[in-house]
Design a protein around this motif. Structure first.
Motif, PDB file in Angstrom:
ATOM      1  N   LYS A  28      -7.958  -5.632 -10.327  1.00 14.45           N
ATOM      2  CA  LYS A  28      -9.169  -6.233  -9.764  1.00 14.45           C
ATOM      3  C   LYS A  28     -10.174  -5.149  -9.378  1.00 14.45           C
ATOM      4  CE  LYS A  28      -6.894 -10.381  -8.056  1.00 14.45           C
ATOM      5  NZ  LYS A  28      -6.438 -11.121  -6.870  1.00 14.45           N
ATOM      6  N   HIS A  29      -9.671  -4.034  -8.854  1.00 19.45           N
ATOM      7  CA  HIS A  29     -10.550  -2.907  -8.510  1.00 19.45           C
ATOM      8  C   HIS A  29     -11.242  -2.404  -9.769  1.00 19.45           C
ATOM      9  CE1 HIS A  29     -11.723   1.209  -7.443  1.00 19.45           C
ATOM     10  NE2 HIS A  29     -11.747   0.786  -6.182  1.00 19.45           N
ATOM     11  N   LEU A  30     -10.483  -2.314 -10.849  1.00 17.40           N
ATOM     12  CA  LEU A  30     -11.022  -1.913 -12.146  1.00 17.40           C
ATOM     13  C   LEU A  30     -12.172  -2.819 -12.565  1.00 17.40           C
ATOM     14  CD1 LEU A  30      -7.986  -1.186 -14.414  1.00 17.40           C
ATOM     15  CD2 LEU A  30     -10.264  -0.489 -15.007  1.00 17.40           C
ATOM     16  N   ALA A  31     -11.979  -4.122 -12.434  1.00 14.64           N
ATOM     17  CA  ALA A  31     -13.002  -5.088 -12.838  1.00 14.64           C
ATOM     18  C   ALA A  31     -14.254  -4.995 -11.958  1.00 14.64           C
ATOM     19  CB  ALA A  31     -12.435  -6.504 -12.784  1.00 14.64           C
ATOM     20  N   ILE A  32     -14.064  -4.749 -10.677  1.00 18.01           N
ATOM     21  CA  ILE A  32     -15.184  -4.663  -9.739  1.00 18.01           C
ATOM     22  C   ILE A  32     -16.004  -3.405  -9.976  1.00 18.01           C
ATOM     23  CG2 ILE A  32     -15.785  -4.341  -7.298  1.00 18.01           C
ATOM     24  CD1 ILE A  32     -13.284  -6.056  -6.644  1.00 18.01           C
ATOM     25  N   THR A  33     -15.327  -2.292 -10.184  1.00 14.95           N
ATOM     26  CA  THR A  33     -16.016  -1.002 -10.233  1.00 14.95           C
ATOM     27  C   THR A  33     -16.276  -0.468 -11.638  1.00 14.95           C
ATOM     28  OG1 THR A  33     -13.948   0.243 -10.089  1.00 14.95           O
ATOM     29  CG2 THR A  33     -15.036  -0.336  -8.006  1.00 14.95           C
ATOM     30  N   GLY A  34     -15.563  -0.987 -12.634  1.00 14.25           N
ATOM     31  CA  GLY A  34     -15.743  -0.498 -13.999  1.00 14.25           C
ATOM     32  C   GLY A  34     -15.193   0.895 -14.225  1.00 14.25           C
ATOM     33  N   THR A  35     -14.206   1.273 -13.459  1.00 17.69           N
ATOM     34  CA  THR A  35     -13.614   2.605 -13.556  1.00 17.69           C
ATOM     35  C   THR A  35     -12.322   2.561 -14.378  1.00 17.69           C
ATOM     36  OG1 THR A  35     -13.007   4.531 -12.241  1.00 17.69           O
ATOM     37  CG2 THR A  35     -12.250   2.417 -11.428  1.00 17.69           C
ATOM     38  N   SER A  36     -11.666   3.688 -14.528  1.00 17.16           N
ATOM     39  CA  SER A  36     -10.391   3.748 -15.244  1.00 17.16           C
ATOM     40  C   SER A  36      -9.248   3.380 -14.293  1.00 17.16           C
ATOM     41  CB  SER A  36     -10.162   5.166 -15.784  1.00 17.16           C
ATOM     42  OG  SER A  36      -9.975   6.069 -14.705  1.00 17.16           O
ATOM     43  N   ARG A  37      -8.104   3.053 -14.860  1.00 18.54           N
ATOM     44  CA  ARG A  37      -6.937   2.694 -14.049  1.00 18.54           C
ATOM     45  C   ARG A  37      -6.500   3.842 -13.133  1.00 18.54           C
ATOM     46  NH1 ARG A  37      -3.802  -1.398 -14.207  1.00 18.54           N
ATOM     47  NH2 ARG A  37      -4.457  -2.038 -16.272  1.00 18.54           N
ATOM     48  N   PRO A  38      -6.401   5.083 -13.625  1.00 25.15           N
ATOM     49  CA  PRO A  38      -6.007   6.178 -12.719  1.00 25.15           C
ATOM     50  C   PRO A  38      -6.988   6.375 -11.560  1.00 25.15           C
ATOM     51  CG  PRO A  38      -5.763   6.881 -14.994  1.00 25.15           C
ATOM     52  CD  PRO A  38      -6.472   5.555 -15.020  1.00 25.15           C
ATOM     53  N   THR A  39      -8.291   6.237 -11.839  1.00 25.48           N
ATOM     54  CA  THR A  39      -9.292   6.398 -10.784  1.00 25.48           C
ATOM     55  C   THR A  39      -9.187   5.255  -9.783  1.00 25.48           C
ATOM     56  OG1 THR A  39     -10.764   7.590 -12.270  1.00 25.48           O
ATOM     57  CG2 THR A  39     -11.758   6.632 -10.305  1.00 25.48           C
ATOM     58  N   ALA A  40      -8.966   4.025 -10.277  1.00 22.74           N
ATOM     59  CA  ALA A  40      -8.814   2.870  -9.393  1.00 22.74           C
ATOM     60  C   ALA A  40      -7.623   3.072  -8.461  1.00 22.74           C
ATOM     61  CB  ALA A  40      -8.638   1.589 -10.209  1.00 22.74           C
ATOM     62  N   THR A  41      -6.508   3.519  -9.010  1.00 28.22           N
ATOM     63  CA  THR A  41      -5.307   3.757  -8.212  1.00 28.22           C
ATOM     64  C   THR A  41      -5.554   4.838  -7.173  1.00 28.22           C
ATOM     65  OG1 THR A  41      -3.914   3.084 -10.065  1.00 28.22           O
ATOM     66  CG2 THR A  41      -2.859   4.372  -8.331  1.00 28.22           C
ATOM     67  N   CYS A  42      -6.227   5.900  -7.573  1.00 28.53           N
ATOM     68  CA  CYS A  42      -6.551   6.997  -6.652  1.00 28.53           C
ATOM     69  C   CYS A  42      -7.461   6.504  -5.529  1.00 28.53           C
ATOM     70  CB  CYS A  42      -7.212   8.128  -7.429  1.00 28.53           C
ATOM     71  SG  CYS A  42      -7.558   9.581  -6.431  1.00 28.53           S
ATOM     72  N   ASP A  43      -8.483   5.722  -5.882  1.00 28.67           N
ATOM     73  CA  ASP A  43      -9.394   5.164  -4.877  1.00 28.67           C
ATOM     74  C   ASP A  43      -8.637   4.302  -3.872  1.00 28.67           C
ATOM     75  OD1 ASP A  43     -11.647   6.320  -5.982  1.00 28.67           O
ATOM     76  OD2 ASP A  43     -12.404   4.465  -6.892  1.00 28.67           O
ATOM     77  N   LEU A  44      -7.751   3.447  -4.355  1.00 29.48           N
ATOM     78  CA  LEU A  44      -7.008   2.547  -3.472  1.00 29.48           C
ATOM     79  C   LEU A  44      -6.067   3.326  -2.551  1.00 29.48           C
ATOM     80  CD1 LEU A  44      -6.332  -0.291  -6.040  1.00 29.48           C
ATOM     81  CD2 LEU A  44      -7.836  -0.420  -4.034  1.00 29.48           C
ATOM     82  N   HIS A  45      -5.380   4.313  -3.079  1.00 27.97           N
ATOM     83  CA  HIS A  45      -4.494   5.141  -2.244  1.00 27.97           C
ATOM     84  C   HIS A  45      -5.299   5.860  -1.167  1.00 27.97           C
ATOM     85  CE1 HIS A  45      -0.636   4.657  -4.231  1.00 27.97           C
ATOM     86  NE2 HIS A  45      -1.269   4.706  -5.392  1.00 27.97           N
ATOM     87  N   ASP A  46      -6.474   6.350  -1.529  1.00 28.15           N
ATOM     88  CA  ASP A  46      -7.339   7.037  -0.569  1.00 28.15           C
ATOM     89  C   ASP A  46      -7.793   6.081   0.538  1.00 28.15           C
ATOM     90  OD1 ASP A  46      -8.861   9.354   0.330  1.00 28.15           O
ATOM     91  OD2 ASP A  46     -10.639   8.273  -0.381  1.00 28.15           O
ATOM     92  N   LEU A  47      -8.114   4.844   0.181  1.00 28.95           N
ATOM     93  CA  LEU A  47      -8.536   3.860   1.182  1.00 28.95           C
ATOM     94  C   LEU A  47      -7.392   3.500   2.133  1.00 28.95           C
ATOM     95  CD1 LEU A  47     -10.819   1.590  -1.003  1.00 28.95           C
ATOM     96  CD2 LEU A  47     -11.535   2.994   0.950  1.00 28.95           C
ATOM     97  N   VAL A  48      -6.160   3.518   1.626  1.00 28.60           N
ATOM     98  CA  VAL A  48      -4.998   3.292   2.494  1.00 28.60           C
ATOM     99  C   VAL A  48      -4.858   4.461   3.461  1.00 28.60           C
ATOM    100  CG1 VAL A  48      -2.468   3.119   2.561  1.00 28.60           C
ATOM    101  CG2 VAL A  48      -3.767   1.796   0.880  1.00 28.60           C
ATOM    102  N   GLU A  49      -4.970   5.680   2.957  1.00 26.48           N
ATOM    103  CA  GLU A  49      -4.866   6.871   3.805  1.00 26.48           C
ATOM    104  C   GLU A  49      -5.950   6.897   4.879  1.00 26.48           C
ATOM    105  OE1 GLU A  49      -4.676  10.533   1.640  1.00 26.48           O
ATOM    106  OE2 GLU A  49      -2.966   9.870   0.446  1.00 26.48           O
ATOM    107  N   LYS A  50      -7.126   6.393   4.552  1.00 25.74           N
ATOM    108  CA  LYS A  50      -8.236   6.359   5.503  1.00 25.74           C
ATOM    109  C   LYS A  50      -8.115   5.201   6.495  1.00 25.74           C
ATOM    110  CE  LYS A  50     -11.520   8.700   2.551  1.00 25.74           C
ATOM    111  NZ  LYS A  50     -12.644   8.615   1.642  1.00 25.74           N
ATOM    112  N   GLY A  51      -7.164   4.290   6.237  1.00 21.43           N
ATOM    113  CA  GLY A  51      -6.944   3.174   7.149  1.00 21.43           C
ATOM    114  C   GLY A  51      -7.807   1.953   6.873  1.00 21.43           C
ATOM    115  N   ALA A  52      -8.554   1.944   5.765  1.00 23.42           N
ATOM    116  CA  ALA A  52      -9.416   0.805   5.436  1.00 23.42           C
ATOM    117  C   ALA A  52      -8.626  -0.350   4.825  1.00 23.42           C
ATOM    118  CB  ALA A  52     -10.513   1.234   4.479  1.00 23.42           C
ATOM    119  N   LEU A  53      -7.546  -0.008   4.105  1.00 22.12           N
ATOM    120  CA  LEU A  53      -6.718  -1.022   3.452  1.00 22.12           C
ATOM    121  C   LEU A  53      -5.267  -0.862   3.859  1.00 22.12           C
ATOM    122  CD1 LEU A  53      -7.995  -0.860  -0.252  1.00 22.12           C
ATOM    123  CD2 LEU A  53      -8.689  -2.472   1.524  1.00 22.12           C
ATOM    124  N   ARG A  54      -4.528  -1.961   3.729  1.00 23.05           N
ATOM    125  CA  ARG A  54      -3.070  -1.929   3.877  1.00 23.05           C
ATOM    126  C   ARG A  54      -2.457  -2.255   2.528  1.00 23.05           C
ATOM    127  NH1 ARG A  54      -1.408  -5.046   9.417  1.00 23.05           N
ATOM    128  NH2 ARG A  54      -2.476  -3.645  10.839  1.00 23.05           N
TER     129      ARG A  54
END
Length: 75
Positions: A28-54
């Motif tokens: 879903k992140h891929l569809a929203i942002t138009g990025t690659s799968r590795p970048t989407a995964t990296c973005d999501l992991h970073d948002l978890v580390e920052k406390g924005a997502l669980r």
């Protein structure tokens, strides 16, 4: 946060509590942002580390939800 992350977080807020049934996935992140799968995964992991997502689930069933604090989570 980078632009892609901001776009995904904004979309989660706009969808509201009943929006993304089951939570946000890398796909879903891929569809929203138009990025690659590795970048989407990296973005999501970073948002978890920052406390924005669980993070919930494992491997291909991993989903992310907004972390609203005090145990509250918005999907």
């Amino acid at each position: 946060m980078n632009e892609r992350q901001e776009k995904a977080i904004d979309r989660l807020f706009r969808e509201g509590p009943g929006g993304f049934t089951g939570g946000l996935s890398a796909e879903k992140h891929l569809a929203i942002t138009g990025t690659s799968r590795p970048t989407a995964t990296c973005d999501l992991h970073d948002l978890v580390e920052k406390g924005a997502l669980r993070r919930f689930g494992e491997c291909r069933y991993t989903r992310y939800r907004l972390n609203l604090g005090r145990g509250a989570v918005m999907t």
